[in-house]
Design a protein around this motif. Structure first.
Motif, PDB file in Angstrom:
ATOM      1  N   MET A   1       0.836  -1.208   0.000  1.00  0.00           N
ATOM      2  CA  MET A   1       0.000   0.000   0.000  1.00  0.00           C
ATOM      3  C   MET A   1       0.873   1.261   0.000  1.00  0.00           C
ATOM      4  SD  MET A   1      -3.169   1.101  -0.042  1.00  0.00           S
ATOM      5  CE  MET A   1      -4.290  -0.080   0.697  1.00  0.00           C
ATOM      6  N   ILE A   2       2.004   1.218   0.768  1.00  0.00           N
ATOM      7  CA  ILE A   2       2.887   2.380   0.816  1.00  0.00           C
ATOM      8  C   ILE A   2       3.502   2.643  -0.557  1.00  0.00           C
ATOM      9  CG2 ILE A   2       4.976   3.356   1.836  1.00  0.00           C
ATOM     10  CD1 ILE A   2       2.594   3.295   3.695  1.00  0.00           C
ATOM     11  N   LEU A   3       3.962   1.553  -1.240  1.00  0.00           N
ATOM     12  CA  LEU A   3       4.545   1.711  -2.579  1.00  0.00           C
ATOM     13  C   LEU A   3       3.524   2.310  -3.537  1.00  0.00           C
ATOM     14  CD1 LEU A   3       6.799   1.221  -4.661  1.00  0.00           C
ATOM     15  CD2 LEU A   3       5.889  -1.098  -4.967  1.00  0.00           C
ATOM     16  N   PHE A   4       2.297   1.783  -3.476  1.00  0.00           N
ATOM     17  CA  PHE A   4       1.226   2.319  -4.318  1.00  0.00           C
ATOM     18  C   PHE A   4       1.038   3.810  -4.042  1.00  0.00           C
ATOM     19  CE2 PHE A   4      -3.214   3.699  -4.174  1.00  0.00           C
ATOM     20  CZ  PHE A   4      -3.581   3.565  -5.511  1.00  0.00           C
ATOM     21  N   SER A   5       1.017   4.190  -2.794  1.00  0.00           N
ATOM     22  CA  SER A   5       0.758   5.585  -2.419  1.00  0.00           C
ATOM     23  C   SER A   5       1.865   6.506  -2.909  1.00  0.00           C
ATOM     24  CB  SER A   5       0.600   5.703  -0.903  1.00  0.00           C
ATOM     25  OG  SER A   5      -0.500   4.933  -0.466  1.00  0.00           O
ATOM     26  N   ILE A   6       3.116   6.051  -2.797  1.00  0.00           N
ATOM     27  CA  ILE A   6       4.236   6.887  -3.237  1.00  0.00           C
ATOM     28  C   ILE A   6       4.175   7.122  -4.747  1.00  0.00           C
ATOM     29  CG2 ILE A   6       6.741   6.963  -3.508  1.00  0.00           C
ATOM     30  CD1 ILE A   6       6.929   5.462  -0.813  1.00  0.00           C
ATOM     31  N   GLY A  45      -4.227   6.138   0.794  1.00  0.00           N
ATOM     32  CA  GLY A  45      -3.392   4.943   0.870  1.00  0.00           C
ATOM     33  C   GLY A  45      -2.409   4.995   2.020  1.00  0.00           C
ATOM     34  N   PHE A  46      -1.778   6.179   2.215  1.00  0.00           N
ATOM     35  CA  PHE A  46      -0.867   6.318   3.348  1.00  0.00           C
ATOM     36  C   PHE A  46      -1.598   6.039   4.658  1.00  0.00           C
ATOM     37  CE2 PHE A  46       1.948   8.967   0.576  1.00  0.00           C
ATOM     38  CZ  PHE A  46       3.088   8.211   0.762  1.00  0.00           C
ATOM     39  N   LYS A  47      -2.874   6.457   4.734  1.00  0.00           N
ATOM     40  CA  LYS A  47      -3.672   6.267   5.944  1.00  0.00           C
ATOM     41  C   LYS A  47      -4.287   4.873   6.030  1.00  0.00           C
ATOM     42  CE  LYS A  47      -3.402  10.503   7.637  1.00  0.00           C
ATOM     43  NZ  LYS A  47      -2.825  10.771   8.981  1.00  0.00           N
ATOM     44  N   ARG A  48      -4.075   4.072   4.947  1.00  0.00           N
ATOM     45  CA  ARG A  48      -4.696   2.742   4.850  1.00  0.00           C
ATOM     46  C   ARG A  48      -6.207   2.839   5.062  1.00  0.00           C
ATOM     47  NH1 ARG A  48      -1.162  -1.623   4.994  1.00  0.00           N
ATOM     48  NH2 ARG A  48       1.024  -1.013   5.213  1.00  0.00           N
ATOM     49  N   ALA A  89      -2.867  -0.240 -10.417  1.00  0.00           N
ATOM     50  CA  ALA A  89      -3.873  -0.920  -9.587  1.00  0.00           C
ATOM     51  C   ALA A  89      -3.390  -2.276  -9.070  1.00  0.00           C
ATOM     52  CB  ALA A  89      -5.154  -1.115 -10.401  1.00  0.00           C
ATOM     53  N   ILE A  90      -2.383  -2.853  -9.717  1.00  0.00           N
ATOM     54  CA  ILE A  90      -1.951  -4.204  -9.342  1.00  0.00           C
ATOM     55  C   ILE A  90      -1.411  -4.258  -7.909  1.00  0.00           C
ATOM     56  CG2 ILE A  90      -0.330  -6.070  -9.880  1.00  0.00           C
ATOM     57  CD1 ILE A  90      -0.680  -5.341 -12.845  1.00  0.00           C
ATOM     58  N   PRO A  91      -0.465  -3.385  -7.509  1.00  0.00           N
ATOM     59  CA  PRO A  91      -0.025  -3.448  -6.100  1.00  0.00           C
ATOM     60  C   PRO A  91      -1.155  -3.152  -5.124  1.00  0.00           C
ATOM     61  CG  PRO A  91       0.888  -1.503  -7.194  1.00  0.00           C
ATOM     62  CD  PRO A  91       0.307  -2.364  -8.259  1.00  0.00           C
ATOM     63  N   LEU A  92      -2.123  -2.357  -5.519  1.00  0.00           N
ATOM     64  CA  LEU A  92      -3.258  -2.073  -4.638  1.00  0.00           C
ATOM     65  C   LEU A  92      -4.127  -3.316  -4.471  1.00  0.00           C
ATOM     66  CD1 LEU A  92      -4.550   0.228  -3.062  1.00  0.00           C
ATOM     67  CD2 LEU A  92      -5.881   0.819  -5.099  1.00  0.00           C
ATOM     68  N   LEU A  93      -4.257  -4.105  -5.534  1.00  0.00           N
ATOM     69  CA  LEU A  93      -5.020  -5.350  -5.433  1.00  0.00           C
ATOM     70  C   LEU A  93      -4.297  -6.393  -4.607  1.00  0.00           C
ATOM     71  CD1 LEU A  93      -6.231  -5.635  -9.146  1.00  0.00           C
ATOM     72  CD2 LEU A  93      -7.709  -5.434  -7.145  1.00  0.00           C
ATOM     73  N   LEU A  94      -2.957  -6.388  -4.672  1.00  0.00           N
ATOM     74  CA  LEU A  94      -2.174  -7.412  -3.965  1.00  0.00           C
ATOM     75  C   LEU A  94      -1.867  -7.043  -2.521  1.00  0.00           C
ATOM     76  CD1 LEU A  94       0.375  -8.351  -6.791  1.00  0.00           C
ATOM     77  CD2 LEU A  94      -1.742  -9.534  -6.163  1.00  0.00           C
ATOM     78  N   SER A  95      -2.046  -5.769  -2.192  1.00  0.00           N
ATOM     79  CA  SER A  95      -1.705  -5.306  -0.848  1.00  0.00           C
ATOM     80  C   SER A  95      -2.587  -5.982   0.198  1.00  0.00           C
ATOM     81  CB  SER A  95      -1.867  -3.785  -0.767  1.00  0.00           C
ATOM     82  OG  SER A  95      -1.584  -3.334   0.531  1.00  0.00           O
ATOM     83  N   LYS A  96      -1.974  -6.423   1.315  1.00  0.00           N
ATOM     84  CA  LYS A  96      -2.694  -7.113   2.381  1.00  0.00           C
ATOM     85  C   LYS A  96      -3.116  -6.110   3.453  1.00  0.00           C
ATOM     86  CE  LYS A  96      -0.338 -11.525   1.706  1.00  0.00           C
ATOM     87  NZ  LYS A  96       0.508 -12.574   2.340  1.00  0.00           N
ATOM     88  N   VAL A  97      -4.266  -5.512   3.238  1.00  0.00           N
ATOM     89  CA  VAL A  97      -4.841  -4.624   4.243  1.00  0.00           C
ATOM     90  C   VAL A  97      -6.242  -5.117   4.563  1.00  0.00           C
ATOM     91  CG1 VAL A  97      -3.484  -2.611   3.564  1.00  0.00           C
ATOM     92  CG2 VAL A  97      -5.640  -3.063   2.416  1.00  0.00           C
TER      93      VAL A  97
END
Length: 776
Positions: A1-6, A45-48, A89-97
């Motif tokens: 999620m952090i990578l996506f946000s950056i 995203g930074f705030k999850r 969108a791919i890292p956002l889909l794979l992110s474990k939140v």
């Protein structure tokens, strides 16, 4: 999620800043809105935050709607607008939140949009499909006096048709073509050569021998059966950094009085250069240091009977003789006892340059018979030894055609240099620039002229060899001249009178020039045209949405009110660009079926006038494109393609097509994307995109068209009736030359392509001559 946000924050910031600049210029509001929304998404995203994925899903939906509204269902347009966002969108889909509900929203949106976008690969909104009427309507058309198995002139005959009566290769068997032989000349671009060092030669076939020239003006004779070297003549052209072109498109042939093909000898290439001999048959080759040489086809020796022991200095009587400013790249016309030579004058190097005079010399002696200078068009008697031709008058750098029966030669005319500064031109120069002119082969007097651009300020030279063909029209059979142009019009004229067979009308043109100049209020357009529609901001393209935005900023920053927008200090978009919809490759015409095959191209250029006030302009005069000084004029000119920061065209593809026209009706029957991105992309993907190219086609009586030309390194065959590709073969270098075909001594039809690359368009350099024939 952090990578996506950056990453999304960086993209959002770039889109916001660039979008504000674009909006300030009157452009689309999308980029500002997209940038701001992505910044919000990055913060979430930074705030999850639970809204991170749903908001991004809404963004994708809105972007897809905007993309479809702007461009329709077109893969390349959609991929540029959506590709980067779909990847993000791919890292956002794979992110474990924790917000699994958000994933359930985003994934189906992402999947559906992916399927929709990929589905557009199956759409072909730019294609025109049709079936050409290829029934024979003229059993015995004029084709020129050349044996069926041979190729005597650049366009096979002086009619320039690029048509062969050979019919051994057909759509049914062309897939069985294979390489028969290849020869390497040894003449390649060197480190001291100018950028546009190009191999554009089309060989001649006379008797059992092929004759061709190389970029540095070697004249080579090859065995037509196996490609082995028989002899080679080296014109020993010195290097010159001020040439804009280092090329040779072909040589010309004068048959012997007996009409029998010469018996060519195979010589020891390492032996001393032969002394000049008395020639019966002759080959003529222009050189890039402004000579015309006459060579014996039998041995490769110079012809003692022609000019000064076989060499004619073409700088005679020139008003200015700057090294590298004048030369001839196209073969001369040999007809009715004269060899008629034109020349190329460097574009935009100096206000005072050599003349564009066209001259006819006695084929046997080299004596000047007449000279036609567009600055003094009525004074065609040979000029006196102490006289000079008109400074910088319009030149003809391409290939001419001739009708020996009518006694006329047809020259496509260029412009006076400087191209973009029109106030230096006399009334005569205005009349003959950017036109086709018919001259008497006997006297050089003008029979007629037809102009294609009025007061040309855009380098819209007439670039293509005119094609002679007799057409069936409502008024009966007419002797026609088919002339393709850079601006995309194809003019079909009566070659005896110059009158239009297909209607030509005048249309209003944009106004507003620098103070000294003016623009023509109207410009002509032919009823048969491949002109593109006026570009809009939505037509800008890029490999990603970011460089597409930068292309839009360029588009809105430059002056553009449609075709013929005058040059400016602000910078002007010229579309079609000076590369041309058609260029020196011209078109091929089947005189029996009365149909035409061509390769229209679409690339935008920019032209900017730069004040030439004595201050340092930096590097200048390094080729046609870039900053050229126009020495002695108040403005230099900077010309280049309209490219994104990644070096791809800013306008949306396709950029190149093949097209077929029924010349009996003037109807464009088909138009298909041509060529792949294999050799112009980081990955060698053979994706058919429709790419640029330069070169020309040939048509055979078997109903097959051959052409390479595109910037991917392939030789191709097409079905004349539909334009569909039938066969291709990988070339070892760029194929920016027009092919030819003939019969070998075994009665087998051969197809030959020169592959040596093109310096300014960046195709692979080589020195190959390759022949194909059907498998036994």
């Amino acid at each position: 999620m952090i990578l996506f946000s950056i990453v999304v924050a960086l993209v959002g910031l770039a889109l916001t800043v660039g979008g504000i600049d674009l909006l300030r210029l009157g452009g689309s509001v999308y980029y500002v809105l997209a940038g701001l929304l992505l910044l919000v998404n990055a913060w979430l995203g930074f705030k999850r935050h639970a809204w991170t994925r749903p908001l991004y899903a809404l963004f994708l939906i809105a972007t897809m709607g905007w993309a479809l509204w702007e461009s329709g269902y077109d893969w390349w347009a959609l991929a540029a607008r959506l590709g980067l966002f779909m990847l993000l969108a791919i890292p956002l889909l794979l992110s474990k939140v924790a917000d699994q509900g958000g994933r359930k929203v985003l994934f189906p949106v992402w999947a559906v949009l992916g399927v929709v976008t990929l589905g557009s690969l199956l759409a072909n909104p730019h294609d025109l499909s049709g079936q050409m009427d290829t029934r024979v309507v003229s059993e015995t058309p004029k084709q020129g006096n050349v044996p069926d198995d041979s190729w005597y002139a650049y366009g096979r005959t002086n009619m320039g048709q690029r048509y062969s009566p050979l019919e051994q290769i057909t759509p049914d068997n062309v897939g069985q073509l294979e390489e028969a032989w290849r020869y390497q000349t040894g003449d390649k671009k060197g480190p001291q050569d100018v950028t546009e060092t190009t191999y554009e030669a089309t060989p001649l076939k006379v008797g059992d021998t092929l004759f061709l020239c190389t970029p540095h003006n070697w004249l080579v004779a090859l065995d037509a059966d196996d490609g082995s070297l028989r002899w080679q003549y080296d014109a020993k052209v010195p290097a010159e950094s001020q040439r804009q072109h280092q090329t040779c498109r072909g040589v010309s042939y004068l048959p012997p009085q007996s009409g029998k093909a010469p018996a060519v000898e195979t010589l020891d290439i390492g032996a001393e250069t032969q002394a000049p001999v008395q020639c019966d048959a002759q080959l003529f080759m222009p050189t890039s240091d402004a000579r015309l040489v006459a060579v014996d086809p039998t041995t490769g020796a110079l012809c003692a009977n022609f000019a000064d022991h076989g060499e004619l200095d073409l700088t005679h009587n020139m008003p200015f003789k700057q090294a590298g400013y004048y030369y001839s790249t196209s073969p001369p016309i040999v007809a009715n006892g004269v060899v008629v030579v034109a020349g190329s004058v460097n574009d935009n190097y100096a206000k005072n340059s050599p003349s564009g005079v066209i001259r006819a010399y006695d084929v046997k002696t080299g004596d000047l018979v007449w000279n036609w200078d567009s600055g003094r068009p009525d004074e065609t008697a040979p000029i006196g030894p102490d006289e000079v031709y008109t400074t910088s008058s319009p030149n003809s750098w391409s290939v001419a055609s001739a009708d020996e029966e009518l006694g006329l030669v047809y020259f496509p005319m260029g412009n006076r240099t400087p191209d973009q500064l029109g106030w230096y031109r006399s009334a005569n120069e205005e009349k003959y620039a950017s036109s086709v002119v018919a001259l008497s082969l006997k006297t050089g007097q003008v029979a007629w002229v037809h102009q294609f651009v009025h007061h040309d300020l855009w380098d819209m030279d007439s670039p293509a060899q005119p094609v002679l063909v007799d057409l069936d029209t409502d008024e009966g059979k007419q002797p026609a001249l088919v002339v393709p142009t850079k601006q995309g019009d194809v003019y079909v004229l009566n070659r005896e009178t110059g009158k239009a067979i297909f209607p030509v009308t005048e249309q209003p043109a944009p106004q507003g020039t620098v103070a000294q100049d003016h623009a023509s209020p109207t410009q002509p357009i032919s009823a048969l045209t491949f002109r593109p529609p006026t570009m809009q901001e939505r037509d800008m393209w890029g490999a990603t949405v970011l460089d597409q935005m930068l292309c839009r900023i360029q588009f809105k920053s430059l002056r553009y009110e449609g075709q013929y927008t005058p040059p400016s200090e602000q910078g002007t978009i010229v579309y079609p660009g000076n590369f041309g919809v058609f260029n020196w490759g011209s078109v091929a015409v089947d005189p029996k079926r009365q149909v035409m095959f061509g390769m229209p191209l679409y690339l935008a250029f920019t032209q900017q006038l730069v004040k030439n006030d004595g201050s340092d302009l930096g590097p200048t005069n390094q080729g046609e494109h870039g900053l050229n000084s126009n020495e002695g004029a108040p403005y230099a000119v900077d010309m280049k393609p309209l490219l994104s920061p990644m070096g791809v065209p800013c306008q949306q593809p396709p950029w190149g097509y093949v097209a077929g026209v029924d010349l009996k009706t003037g109807e464009t029957v088909y138009k298909h994307k041509n060529g792949t991105i294999r050799d112009i992309s980081p990955l060698p993907l053979p994706i058919k995109m429709g790419v640029p190219g330069i070169g020309g086609p040939i048509i055979t009586a078997g109903g097959v068209v051959f052409m390479s030309a595109a910037v991917d390194d392939y030789m191709r065959a097409y079905d004349l009736s539909t334009g569909e590709q039938l066969w291709q073969s990988r070339l070892p270098a760029g194929g920016q030359a027009t092919p030819m075909t003939y019969l070998n001594s075994q009665g087998e039809q051969m197809v030959v392509q020169v592959a040596g690359g093109h310096g300014s368009i960046g195709t692979k350099i080589g020195d190959y001559v390759i022949a194909y024939k059907l498998k036994k």
